[in-house]
Motif scaffolding. Structure first.
Motif, short mmCIF file in Angstrom:
data_model
loop_
_atom_site.label_atom_id
_atom_site.label_comp_id
_atom_site.label_asym_id
_atom_site.label_seq_id
_atom_site.Cartn_x
_atom_site.Cartn_y
_atom_site.Cartn_z
N ILE A 39 0.84 -1.21 0.00
CA ILE A 39 0.00 0.00 0.00
C ILE A 39 0.87 1.25 0.00
CG2 ILE A 39 -1.95 1.13 1.15
CD1 ILE A 39 -2.36 -1.43 2.74
N GLY A 40 2.03 1.16 0.68
CA GLY A 40 2.89 2.32 0.93
C GLY A 40 3.05 3.30 -0.21
N PRO A 41 3.57 2.87 -1.35
CA PRO A 41 3.84 3.84 -2.41
C PRO A 41 2.58 4.55 -2.91
CG PRO A 41 4.98 1.78 -2.83
CD PRO A 41 4.06 1.54 -1.68
N LEU A 42 1.42 3.88 -2.81
CA LEU A 42 0.18 4.47 -3.31
C LEU A 42 -0.47 5.43 -2.32
CD1 LEU A 42 -1.28 1.21 -4.72
CD2 LEU A 42 -1.29 3.33 -6.02
N SER A 43 -0.04 5.35 -1.08
CA SER A 43 -0.75 6.08 -0.04
C SER A 43 -0.39 7.56 -0.07
CB SER A 43 -0.41 5.50 1.32
OG SER A 43 0.97 5.69 1.56
N ARG A 44 -1.25 8.34 0.57
CA ARG A 44 -1.01 9.79 0.62
C ARG A 44 -0.55 10.20 2.00
NH1 ARG A 44 -6.31 11.40 -2.73
NH2 ARG A 44 -5.42 10.99 -4.78
N TRP A 45 0.20 11.27 2.04
CA TRP A 45 0.62 11.82 3.33
C TRP A 45 -0.59 12.39 4.07
CZ3 TRP A 45 5.32 10.60 4.85
CH2 TRP A 45 6.35 10.46 3.93
N LYS A 46 -0.48 12.46 5.35
CA LYS A 46 -1.39 13.20 6.23
C LYS A 46 -2.78 12.58 6.36
CE LYS A 46 -2.47 17.85 7.60
NZ LYS A 46 -2.41 19.25 7.26
N GLN A 47 -3.48 12.38 5.26
CA GLN A 47 -4.85 11.88 5.34
C GLN A 47 -5.19 11.11 4.07
OE1 GLN A 47 -7.88 13.01 7.65
NE2 GLN A 47 -8.32 11.02 6.75
N ASP A 48 -5.57 9.88 4.24
CA ASP A 48 -5.97 9.10 3.09
C ASP A 48 -7.30 8.44 3.42
OD1 ASP A 48 -5.86 7.88 0.62
OD2 ASP A 48 -3.76 7.37 0.81
N SER A 49 -7.88 7.74 2.44
CA SER A 49 -9.17 7.13 2.76
C SER A 49 -9.19 5.67 2.36
CB SER A 49 -10.29 7.88 2.05
OG SER A 49 -10.32 7.50 0.70
N ALA A 50 -9.94 4.89 3.13
CA ALA A 50 -10.02 3.46 2.88
C ALA A 50 -10.67 3.20 1.53
CB ALA A 50 -10.82 2.79 3.99
N ALA A 51 -11.62 4.07 1.16
CA ALA A 51 -12.30 3.86 -0.12
C ALA A 51 -11.32 3.99 -1.27
CB ALA A 51 -13.43 4.88 -0.26
N ARG A 52 -10.41 4.97 -1.16
CA ARG A 52 -9.43 5.16 -2.23
C ARG A 52 -8.51 3.94 -2.32
NH1 ARG A 52 -4.76 7.52 -4.26
NH2 ARG A 52 -3.67 7.21 -2.32
N TRP A 53 -8.06 3.47 -1.15
CA TRP A 53 -7.17 2.29 -1.14
C TRP A 53 -7.86 1.10 -1.79
CZ3 TRP A 53 -4.45 2.14 4.34
CH2 TRP A 53 -3.59 3.25 4.43
N ARG A 54 -9.16 0.93 -1.44
CA ARG A 54 -9.89 -0.19 -2.01
C ARG A 54 -9.94 -0.08 -3.53
NH1 ARG A 54 -13.33 -0.34 2.32
NH2 ARG A 54 -14.73 1.20 1.39
N ALA A 55 -10.24 1.13 -3.99
CA ALA A 55 -10.37 1.33 -5.42
C ALA A 55 -9.04 1.10 -6.13
CB ALA A 55 -10.87 2.76 -5.70
N GLU A 56 -7.97 1.60 -5.52
CA GLU A 56 -6.67 1.49 -6.17
C GLU A 56 -6.14 0.06 -6.15
OE1 GLU A 56 -4.93 3.62 -7.73
OE2 GLU A 56 -5.63 5.61 -7.15
N LEU A 57 -6.42 -0.64 -5.04
CA LEU A 57 -5.69 -1.88 -4.79
C LEU A 57 -6.51 -3.14 -5.08
CD1 LEU A 57 -3.79 -0.69 -1.67
CD2 LEU A 57 -2.76 -1.46 -3.79
N LEU A 58 -7.76 -2.97 -5.47
CA LEU A 58 -8.59 -4.15 -5.72
C LEU A 58 -7.98 -5.00 -6.84
CD1 LEU A 58 -11.19 -5.56 -4.88
CD2 LEU A 58 -12.32 -4.42 -6.79
N LEU A 59 -7.65 -4.31 -7.94
CA LEU A 59 -7.11 -5.01 -9.10
C LEU A 59 -5.75 -5.65 -8.78
CD1 LEU A 59 -8.08 -5.52 -11.94
CD2 LEU A 59 -6.74 -3.54 -12.68
N PRO A 60 -4.77 -4.86 -8.26
CA PRO A 60 -3.50 -5.50 -7.89
C PRO A 60 -3.69 -6.67 -6.93
CG PRO A 60 -3.27 -3.13 -7.76
CD PRO A 60 -4.72 -3.41 -8.04
N GLY A 61 -4.62 -6.51 -5.99
CA GLY A 61 -4.83 -7.57 -5.01
C GLY A 61 -5.32 -8.86 -5.66
#
Lengths: 661, 149
Positions: free
Chosen positions: A408-430
């Motif tokens: 997740i690290g490289p995709l994440s944002r500083w300070k404030q990120d959201s679980a929904a964004r992580w899900r959207a970004e990482l569903l396919l790689p996962g």
């Protein structure tokens, strides 16, 4: 005469180092510009005289000057010239001189490339490095003088270099490792300078980051070479033994990895300041501890040259002073540099905090496993040895915990990120990673759950990296321009993370799929292993420059088609009479075939033979190489150079670069 | 509570939990995986446990190395000149293993007092003695060649 010049140069280097350790610090305290401005020239002076001393010792080795004790003990007139040169650091005294020279090199590099630093900071940094140089130079001169003569009883020929060390990999392994070890002294010096000045800010982190990355890269490459050497030279095909000496270099690497990531947070967000300082102290202390463990003779290994208790005591006292002094300073000063910036739970800060937690715990458990037998022995509670099962039991779960977060690290944002964004970004790689884990191990020998897990996690990392790369170049007008626009430090991160994934796959695959047969073979015998048929063709006598060898020749075929011809050797070195196994390896990206000779068994020319099939073992070293290249790449980043132009406004352009960790 | 402080508190708690887990894991891993060194005299005196991994070391008794003709099985004995422990091993011995030299064998002691070795370690170079062996000899008051000191 030349050794005396070297000795004298070493004494002069010590005098300059003492001046460097005292005058600029005094200048920084009294705000005396003249005294502070002396620091860079003094640092270069220490380098010049160390190099002279080093060159003198190298000359003594190359000219076979057996009146010098270390030359007589570690070289021989029959030794090939390149090994005469590398024999310089194949012993305690010479390797210490190499250490000092490299330290002086780092000091001079800091003096040269950090002209844009405020004078007072540069003076403090160089003075702290000067103090370390004083410690090591006086250690060298007082307890292990490399220029000691054997007069008048000069031997006619030398004792020879330990045959294990007569190897191309060992020519560059110690210098690389030392570059890494000693390189952490720069991060340490920056941290101490910051504590002395009471100012820990993003600028400080930005100054020490490139130095830390370079040191870490060298250390990675050095460890990789050591592992590779052990694999082909020790003759039993292992690549990591959790030997205390290996741990000695691995602990600074682990702490250094934590430091790299913590420095990223400090630079980008001004957080974790005290923690970063503590890690810098920790990483360098572990480098010193490594030197102590390896050089004091408390450990049993090819590296343990010294058995003189005075030496061990000297390093131990020096270690206590450095660690105690810096921790004392930390205790006094660190509370004044706390930060008051918040961050949300779902943010890159949290992920990097997790990285730090994992690497710190890993360092501490390795430290515990390494020191436990020594402590028990010192208190006469028994002679224990802690073996690989202990380290594996801790390391495997830790890395398995680390990797999901690392994806997740490289995709994440500083300070404030959201679980929904992580899900959207990482569903396919996962999903793709799980598919890889299910399918790829089918190409190996039988489906293996560990390999499946490793492949899944590695694919998760790599696909996460690819997704991030895609996101970053998506808005660019063309792919090429998008790729060019990415900063060097981002490429460094990509390479290093990719290398880590390769390492994990290699380590797990070779552990799970390796096949090893030890058997008695006579000429004409053959043995089949993983589909490869090894035929023992016969024995031959071979004469090398300084050894005689028995050579066992093998032809390897697969389904009747020739694959390789391998010639393993058992060498007897003429000068020392010691016996060495020289393995024969047919290497490949997906498998190594490995043959080593044991000893003659019974009559009729039969030998004990070790046959190995090692799948994907190269991935380990290639992965480590990627990490090293990644570490070096980050230094090319523009933001480490831009403050050389003094009038440029900070901020502004930074945001356009994106924010690589 | 100030949110920054609250966050710090949670982080500290996480660190504590995580580290205790790691310590627990370490202790668990350590329990099964450390092995203690015994000089031959202590093995002979029955001080060494049977069935758990131990290390035994000393000088390899001259003339004691017997190899099998059709496999890699080998038998030898190590001594500290007070007692002798027989060792069986199957595999390739290290380059510097030889009769009259120091060696350490790691393995499990059988009920018949024979050490079934899974690993044999010898010296690293010509002049070097495994420290455990040097220590055991010193305790027995003998030189590596067996003379009384």
């Amino acid at each position: 005469m030349i050794p005396e010049i070297g000795h004298f140069a070493l004494i002069l280097a010590l005098c300059l180092a003492v001046t460097l350790a005292v005058v600029p610090l005094w200048g920084a305290w009294r705000r005396n510009l003249g005294a502070m401005a002396l620091a860079p020239s003094l640092a270069v002076g220490v380098l010049v005289f160390s190099v002279i001393a080093f060159a003198c010792l190298a000359t003594a080795f190359l000219q076979d000057d057996f009146s010098v004790r270390v030359v007589a003990a570690n070289s021989n007139s029959l030794l090939p010239p390149i090994y005469k040169f590398s024999a310089l650091w194949g012993n305690h005294e010479g390797s210490l001189l190499l250490w000092v020279t490299i330290l002086a090199g780092w000091m001079a590099a800091v003096a040269t490339f950090s002209q844009q630093l405020p004078t007072v900071v540069l003076a403090r940094v160089l003075a702290v490095m000067g103090i370390i140089a004083v410690g090591f130079l006086s250690f060298s001169l007082l307890t292990s003088n490399p220029f000691e003569r054997l007069l008048p009883s000069t031997p006619a020929d030398g004792n020879d270099l330990n045959p294990l060390l007569q190897d191309p990999g060992l020519i560059i392994h110690p210098p690389l490792l030392y570059m890494g070890y000693v390189g952490f002294s720069v991060a340490f010096a920056f941290a101490i300078a910051a504590l002395l000045g009471g100012r820990l800010d993003a600028a400080w982190a930005r100054w020490s980051r490139p130095w830390t990355n370079v040191a870490w890269a060298f250390l990675s490459a050095g460890i990789m070479l050591g592992s590779w050497w052990a694999y082909y030279e020790l003759g039993w095909g292992g690549w990591w033994f959790w030997d205390p000496v290996e741990n000695a270099s691995f602990m600074p690497w682990l702490a250094g990895t934590a430091l790299l990531h913590s420095l990223a947070v400090t630079e980008k967000r001004g957080l974790f300041k005290s923690w970063t300082v503590l890690l810098a102290i920790f990483a360098f202390s572990l480098s010193l501890l490594g030197t102590f463990l390896v050089r004091s003779g408390v450990l049993t290994s090819v590296h343990a040259f010294a058995t003189d208790p005075a030496r061990g005591l000297f390093i131990l006292v020096f270690l206590a002073l450095v660690v105690g002094g810096s921790l004392g300073l930390y205790a006094m000063r660190a509370p004044t540099v706390t930060s008051r910036i918040g961050f949300a739970w779902l943010s890159r800060e949290t992920l990097l905090l997790f990285n730090n937690l994992v690497f710190t715990v890993a360092t501490l458990t390795v430290l515990f496993g390494t020191l436990f037998p020594l402590v028990m022995d010192a208190f006469e509670l028994g002679k224990y040895s802690v073996g690989p099962p202990y380290f594996n039991a801790i390391f495997v779960p830790l890395m398995a915990l680390l990797m999901p977060v690392m994806g997740i690290g490289p995709l994440s944002r500083w300070k404030q990120d959201s679980a929904a964004r992580w899900r959207a970004e990482l569903l396919l790689p996962g999903l793709a990673a799980v598919a890889c884990g299910l399918l790829l191990p089918l190409f190996g020998q039988g489906y293996n759950l560990w390999v499946a897990l490793a492949v899944t996690l590695a694919a998760w990392l790599v696909l996460g990296l690819a997704r991030d790369l895609h996101n970053r170049i998506r808005s660019a007008p063309s792919i090429a321009r998008g790729l060019r626009r990415l900063p060097a430090s981002y490429w460094g991160m990509q390479l290093a993370h990719f290398g880590f994934a390769a390492c994990v796959v290699g380590a797990v695959a070779v552990t799970q799929y390796s096949i090893e047969h030890d058997l008695k073979m006579a000429p004409g015998d053959s043995e089949t292993l993983a589909g490869y048929r090894f035929e023992f063709l016969g024995l031959a006598r071979v004469e090398g420059p300084n050894y005689l060898a028995q050579e066992a020749r093998f032809a390897v075929t697969r389904n009747g088609r020739p694959v390789a011809r391998l010639a393993a050797q058992k060498r007897r070195y003429l000068a020392s009479g010691s016996v060495m196994t020289e393995a024969a390896i047919d290497d490949g990206l997906f498998r190594d075939l490995y043959v080593a000779m044991g000893e003659p068994v019974g009559s009729g020319g039969a030998w004990a033979i070790r046959l190995h099939y090692k799948p994907m073992v190269r991935w380990l070293w290639l992965g480590a190489l990627f990490m090293a290249i990644g570490g070096l790449t980050t230094v090319a980043d523009r933001r480490y150079r831009r403050h050389r132009a003094p009038a440029r406004a900070p901020g502004g352009r930074e945001a356009a670069h994106g924010t690589p960790a | 509570m100030h949110p920054v402080r609250k966050q710090r508190l949670i982080i500290v708690l996480c660190v504590v939990v995580f580290s205790s887990l790691a310590v627990g894991l370490a202790v668990y891993a350590l329990r099964g995986n450390i092995n203690l060194f015994y000089p031959p005299a202590e093995v002979a005196a029955g001080l060494a446990p049977q069935g758990t991994p131990i290390r035994v070391g000393g000088m390899v008794v001259a003339g004691s190395v017997e190899r099998s003709d059709d496999s890699l099985a080998v038998r030898f004995a190590v001594t500290d000149y007070q007692a002798t422990v027989p060792v069986v091993y199957e595999g390739i011995l290290p380059d510097l293993f030889d009769e009259g030299q120091g060696a350490v064998a790691a393995g499990v002691l059988g009920p018949d007092g024979v050490l079934i070795a899974s690993e044999v370690l010898a010296k690293h170079d010509e002049n070097y003695m495994p420290p455990e062996v040097a220590d055991a000899l010193e305790k027995a008051g003998r030189s590596p060649q067996g003379q009384l000191l």
